[in-house]
Scaffold this motif. Structure first.
Motif, mmCIF file in Angstrom:
data_model
loop_
_atom_site.group_PDB
_atom_site.id
_atom_site.type_symbol
_atom_site.label_atom_id
_atom_site.label_comp_id
_atom_site.label_asym_id
_atom_site.label_seq_id
_atom_site.Cartn_x
_atom_site.Cartn_y
_atom_site.Cartn_z
ATOM 1 N N ALA A 78 -46.407 -37.918 5.990
ATOM 2 C CA ALA A 78 -46.678 -38.556 7.282
ATOM 3 C C ALA A 78 -47.357 -37.539 8.194
ATOM 4 C CB ALA A 78 -45.367 -39.033 7.909
ATOM 5 N N PRO A 79 -48.184 -37.998 9.139
ATOM 6 C CA PRO A 79 -48.815 -37.060 10.075
ATOM 7 C C PRO A 79 -47.750 -36.270 10.828
ATOM 8 C CG PRO A 79 -49.755 -39.259 10.286
ATOM 9 C CD PRO A 79 -48.549 -39.399 9.421
ATOM 10 N N ALA A 80 -48.058 -35.012 11.128
ATOM 11 C CA ALA A 80 -47.078 -34.178 11.821
ATOM 12 C C ALA A 80 -47.795 -33.057 12.561
ATOM 13 C CB ALA A 80 -46.067 -33.593 10.826
ATOM 14 N N ARG A 81 -47.211 -32.669 13.679
ATOM 15 C CA ARG A 81 -47.648 -31.490 14.432
ATOM 16 C C ARG A 81 -46.441 -30.562 14.487
ATOM 17 N NH1 ARG A 81 -51.924 -30.631 18.187
ATOM 18 N NH2 ARG A 81 -51.495 -28.998 19.714
ATOM 19 N N ASP A 108 -38.436 -39.566 -1.670
ATOM 20 C CA ASP A 108 -37.821 -39.739 -2.982
ATOM 21 C C ASP A 108 -38.103 -38.545 -3.886
ATOM 22 O OD1 ASP A 108 -36.754 -42.408 -2.617
ATOM 23 O OD2 ASP A 108 -38.840 -43.102 -2.649
ATOM 24 N N ARG A 109 -37.313 -38.449 -4.928
ATOM 25 C CA ARG A 109 -37.565 -37.445 -5.962
ATOM 26 C C ARG A 109 -38.909 -37.718 -6.625
ATOM 27 N NH1 ARG A 109 -31.569 -36.355 -8.591
ATOM 28 N NH2 ARG A 109 -30.412 -36.766 -6.666
ATOM 29 N N HIS A 110 -39.567 -36.640 -7.018
ATOM 30 C CA HIS A 110 -40.900 -36.720 -7.612
ATOM 31 C C HIS A 110 -41.900 -37.385 -6.665
ATOM 32 C CE1 HIS A 110 -38.708 -36.184 -11.610
ATOM 33 N NE2 HIS A 110 -39.485 -35.118 -11.470
ATOM 34 N N ASP A 111 -41.737 -37.101 -5.370
ATOM 35 C CA ASP A 111 -42.745 -37.462 -4.388
ATOM 36 C C ASP A 111 -43.610 -36.236 -4.111
ATOM 37 O OD1 ASP A 111 -42.183 -40.111 -4.030
ATOM 38 O OD2 ASP A 111 -41.047 -39.855 -2.171
ATOM 39 N N PHE A 112 -44.800 -36.478 -3.587
ATOM 40 C CA PHE A 112 -45.685 -35.381 -3.213
ATOM 41 C C PHE A 112 -46.484 -35.796 -1.993
ATOM 42 C CE2 PHE A 112 -48.491 -38.085 -5.623
ATOM 43 C CZ PHE A 112 -49.740 -37.940 -5.012
ATOM 44 N N ALA A 113 -47.063 -34.792 -1.339
ATOM 45 C CA ALA A 113 -47.962 -35.047 -0.215
ATOM 46 C C ALA A 113 -49.079 -34.012 -0.253
ATOM 47 C CB ALA A 113 -47.213 -34.966 1.111
ATOM 48 N N LEU A 114 -50.308 -34.492 -0.182
ATOM 49 C CA LEU A 114 -51.463 -33.622 -0.007
ATOM 50 C C LEU A 114 -51.903 -33.767 1.442
ATOM 51 C CD1 LEU A 114 -53.683 -31.753 -1.186
ATOM 52 C CD2 LEU A 114 -55.010 -33.821 -1.668
ATOM 53 N N TYR A 115 -51.841 -32.645 2.184
ATOM 54 C CA TYR A 115 -52.219 -32.636 3.596
ATOM 55 C C TYR A 115 -53.483 -31.806 3.803
ATOM 56 C CZ TYR A 115 -47.318 -33.907 4.776
ATOM 57 O OH TYR A 115 -46.091 -34.515 4.896
ATOM 58 N N PHE A 116 -54.307 -32.233 4.742
ATOM 59 C CA PHE A 116 -55.291 -31.343 5.347
ATOM 60 C C PHE A 116 -54.634 -30.762 6.588
ATOM 61 C CE2 PHE A 116 -58.615 -30.555 8.503
ATOM 62 C CZ PHE A 116 -59.412 -29.664 7.795
ATOM 63 N N TYR A 117 -54.777 -29.458 6.798
ATOM 64 C CA TYR A 117 -54.167 -28.868 7.994
ATOM 65 C C TYR A 117 -55.215 -28.175 8.853
ATOM 66 C CZ TYR A 117 -54.196 -24.084 6.021
ATOM 67 O OH TYR A 117 -54.572 -22.869 5.514
ATOM 68 N N ASP A 118 -54.951 -28.190 10.164
ATOM 69 C CA ASP A 118 -55.744 -27.475 11.158
ATOM 70 C C ASP A 118 -54.802 -26.612 11.977
ATOM 71 O OD1 ASP A 118 -58.627 -28.096 11.302
ATOM 72 O OD2 ASP A 118 -57.946 -30.169 11.520
ATOM 73 N N LEU A 119 -55.195 -25.366 12.222
ATOM 74 C CA LEU A 119 -54.446 -24.538 13.159
ATOM 75 C C LEU A 119 -54.863 -24.917 14.568
ATOM 76 C CD1 LEU A 119 -54.619 -21.039 11.423
ATOM 77 C CD2 LEU A 119 -52.937 -22.868 11.129
ATOM 78 N N CYS A 120 -53.875 -25.206 15.420
ATOM 79 C CA CYS A 120 -54.152 -25.655 16.781
ATOM 80 C C CYS A 120 -54.324 -24.445 17.695
ATOM 81 C CB CYS A 120 -53.010 -26.533 17.291
ATOM 82 S SG CYS A 120 -52.662 -27.956 16.218
ATOM 83 N N GLU A 121 -55.159 -24.603 18.709
ATOM 84 C CA GLU A 121 -55.377 -23.514 19.673
ATOM 85 C C GLU A 121 -54.169 -23.358 20.574
ATOM 86 O OE1 GLU A 121 -58.935 -24.225 21.816
ATOM 87 O OE2 GLU A 121 -60.233 -24.093 20.031
#
Length: 693
Positions: A662-665, A680-693
């Protein structure tokens, strides 16, 4: 010249001939090499290695951090090398510098070459300095009269009362560090290839330098000066352990004040006075304290061994051998059907494994298959019955679908690959006729330096003829073959594992663990990591097995491979309808793969064991963004604080790309961890991340 036994009183002066012939200095961006007649300096903004000239018997006197004062003055005056176990008297020495232009696989750099001639042995040492990279590799070559094999150095059996353990005998020393006194901790890393037999590929051994010498088999070493400015790392770029030629029984001897890397990979009995034999490369690097700094510095260097080009190197390649039917169905109609199904899955390449060729191998399902070590040129024509119209129709259909065709190839082993040029011409012919440029290389054995050199010549010739576009999938599953650190890997990627549901030995968590452990040392972008059809052979796993592939699911099995080069080790026509819970998963991944693989990809979280929270981080070249792949194995925890390489105290924005995230800051804590959850077990997440100023 320096002679054995006279090192302490040697005068550190360059020969006049060498000084006259060599340029005084050369530079490229922040990199430079300089020679003033007394010392050679190799440096950039992140590393400096100074070596006393010693008539060409170079002796390191300083290793430090760029042009500043932080670093270590070496103790003693022993030369860096003891070729074949002795310090050779030198009759003459030559030094040369040059700037090397960038190629399709290696960035531009500076190069120092020092050649010494002796009565019994000539030695050539070539060192390279890359801009902004905190490591310097040096490669040895020998030339001379054949001789009996040398004796391996003993690893310190003197009793504790012995007064001068520092004079433990040398083996074939190919680099040396006379580190100053201090509290030096080390971690020596041993690797295992031959993955058909081994399923734990990386082992770390910690310790402290001691007055007694300790001999270890290890391809990588980290030395930490606990109260000093940082760490030194060492990589021996060679096949692994006993796969090396003339292996002395260890790779390094660790001792307070005398760290030696041993084993050139050259058998003295095969020396020739007319031909240089190239041995192994030793890379020395420096880095400040900290695990993250070490991982990133090592990766900065490893990225120079092969420049990643996604258009050439990126692939989600399918190889049908993983369903264990071998070549029983191999034919034009079979290949065309696989192409259609693979395209439907979103795959990019189809590789025809063993069985496409007229000469069938001993691994063929057909009884007439017998070939393995020797092949004729005719063996590598398309099989006349299986492909009566040749490869043209399959290649053409692949092109219509936007997919490439790759092939399996086994070079002829006779006489140390003496037919390497013929074999190269066969592959070049396939490229010229069909545009085929991706070849799985199987059956390799390298029992001699000549065999290793001829294989490298084969790869180099095909690489050159194809304008740098050829990619060799080098099989590391069995035999005496290149390992994870061998420089020959610059010609492609490494096919890491054969695993099969038919045998019940494919588990996604084990594949993940092997990738995760290797990723600390080897760029995952150049590792082929398999995912299988998890619906096959559920009865080959124990009832109730919580880690069985079918429990992990097809999406998770693919996700495990995303930071590497995913290898669809399966027949696409055998995939059940709706195999993926997210039918767009692979295509979504493809939209991001180029950016993922453009970064430094490193392991984060816990070491996978089937119940961990784990993953990978891809750090973009600008350092301000990247990707996180978070994997919840069969863990009872729905939340975890995941250790990352994100800057402590930084706020980061996570945008989900695939999986269940889920989106997160979030704010990164002081240890570099962030709180995450997966349902759940055997779940995954691929995120793109940005470092915030």
């Amino acid at each position: 010249m320096i002679r054995a036994g006279l090192l302490a009183g040697a005068t550190l002066l360059a020969s006049s001939a060498a000084a006259a012939e060599a340029p005084q200095s050369i530079a490229l961006e922040d990199a430079r090499i300089a020679f003033d007649g007394v010392e050679v300096v190799l440096a950039n903004s992140r590393i400096m290695r100074r070596m006393a000239w010693n008539d060409g018997a170079l002796a390191t006197v300083w290793l430090g951090f760029g042009e500043g004062d932080a670093g270590w003055a070496m103790t003693g005056q022993a030369p860096d090398l003891a070729p074949l176990g002795t310090v050779q008297p030198t009759d003459s020495a030559r030094l040369s510098l040059r700037q090397v232009a960038a190629t399709a696989i290696r960035p531009a750099h500076l190069e120092l070459t020092v050649e010494t001639e002796g009565k019994a042995l000539d030695v050539r040492r070539t060192c390279r300095v890359f801009p902004k990279v905190p490591a310097i590799p040096c490669t040895l070559a020998y030339r001379g009269a054949p001789r009996a094999g040398g004796k391996a150095a003993k690893a310190g059996r003197d009793v504790i009362e012995s007064a001068d353990l520092a004079r433990a005998p040398d083996g074939d020393v190919i680099d040396r560090l006379a580190l100053p006194p201090g509290h030096w901790a080390f971690t020596a890393t041993a690797f295992r290839a031959a993955t058909d037999y081994h399923d734990w590929l990386v082992t770390d051994q910690p310790g402290e330098l001691y007055r007694q010498p300790l001999a270890l088999t290890a391809g990588a070493l980290t030395l930490t000066d606990r109260f000093g400015p940082g760490q030194v790392f060492v990589i021996k770029e060679a096949p692994l352990g006993a796969d090396q030629i003339a292996f002395p029984g260890h790779d390094m001897v660790l001792q307070a004040g005398n760290v030696r890397i041993e084993g050139s990979g050259i058998d003295p009995a095969t020396l020739s006075p007319d031909i240089w034999q190239e041995g192994h490369t030793v890379t020395l690097g420096v880095v400040p304290h900290g695990d993250a700094a070490l991982l990133l510095a090592r990766r900065d260097y490893m990225a120079t061994r092969r420049t990643y080009d996604h258009a050439r190197d990126g692939m989600i390649l399918m190889n049908t051998w993983g369903d264990r039917n071998r070549d029983a169905a191999m034919s034009e109609s079979f290949a065309l059907a696989q192409l259609e199904a693979a395209h439907g899955m979103g795959l990019t390449h189809l590789q025809l494994d063993d069985g496409w060729q007229a000469g069938l191998s001993k691994n063929s399902a057909a009884k007439e298959g017998q070939l393995w070590e020797e092949w004729s040129a005719e063996s590598w024509r398309p099989h006349p019955t299986r492909f009566p119209r040749g490869l043209g129709p399959v290649v053409a259909r692949g092109r219509e679908l936007g997919m490439e065709i790759g092939l399996w190839f086994n070079p002829t082993r006779r006489d140390d690959y003496a037919l390497w040029e013929r074999d190269a011409d066969i592959l070049i012919g396939l490229w010229r006729q069909h545009g085929i440029r991706i070849f799985k290389i199987d059956g390799i054995e390298q029992p001699t330096r000549a065999a290793a050199a001829n294989l490298a010549r084969l790869f180099a010739k095909v690489h050159s003829a194809t304008g740098g576009q050829a990619v060799f999938n080098l099989d590391a599953t069995a035999g005496r073959r290149p390992g994870y650190l061998d420089p020959v890997n610059a010609y492609g990627n490494l096919f890491v594992e054969n695993r099969y549901t038919d045998w019940g030995n494919y588990y996604p968590h084990r594949t993940l663990r092997n990738l995760w452990m290797l990723a600390a040392h080897v760029p995952p972008q150049f590792l082929q990591i398999e995912f299988l059809n998890v619906a096959r052979n559920p009865d080959r796993y124990p009832p109730g097995d919580q880690l069985a592939p079918v429990r992990a699911g097809q999406d998770y099995a693919f996700a495990v491979t995303m930071m590497a080069q995913p290898l669809a080790w399966l027949e696409a026509t055998g995939m059940p309808q709706g195999a993926f819970a997210d039918p767009d998963l692979i295509r979504t991944y493809r939209n991001h793969a180029a950016r993922i693989h453009a970064g430094h990809i490193l392991p984060i979280g816990e070491q996978p064991d089937g119940t961990a929270w784990t993953g990978f981080q891809s750090i973009a070249p600008d350092g301000l963004s990247g990707y996180l792949l978070v994997l919840r194995e069969a863990s009872a925890r729905s939340q975890a604080k995941l250790q990352t390489l994100l800057p402590p105290g930084q706020t980061v924005q996570l945008t989900p790309v695939a999986g269940q995230g889920a989106p997160a800051r979030l704010t990164v804590d002081r240890a570099g961890a962030v709180p995450l959850s997966l349902p759940d077990r055997h779940d995954f997440a691929l995120y793109f991340y940005d470092l915030c100023e």
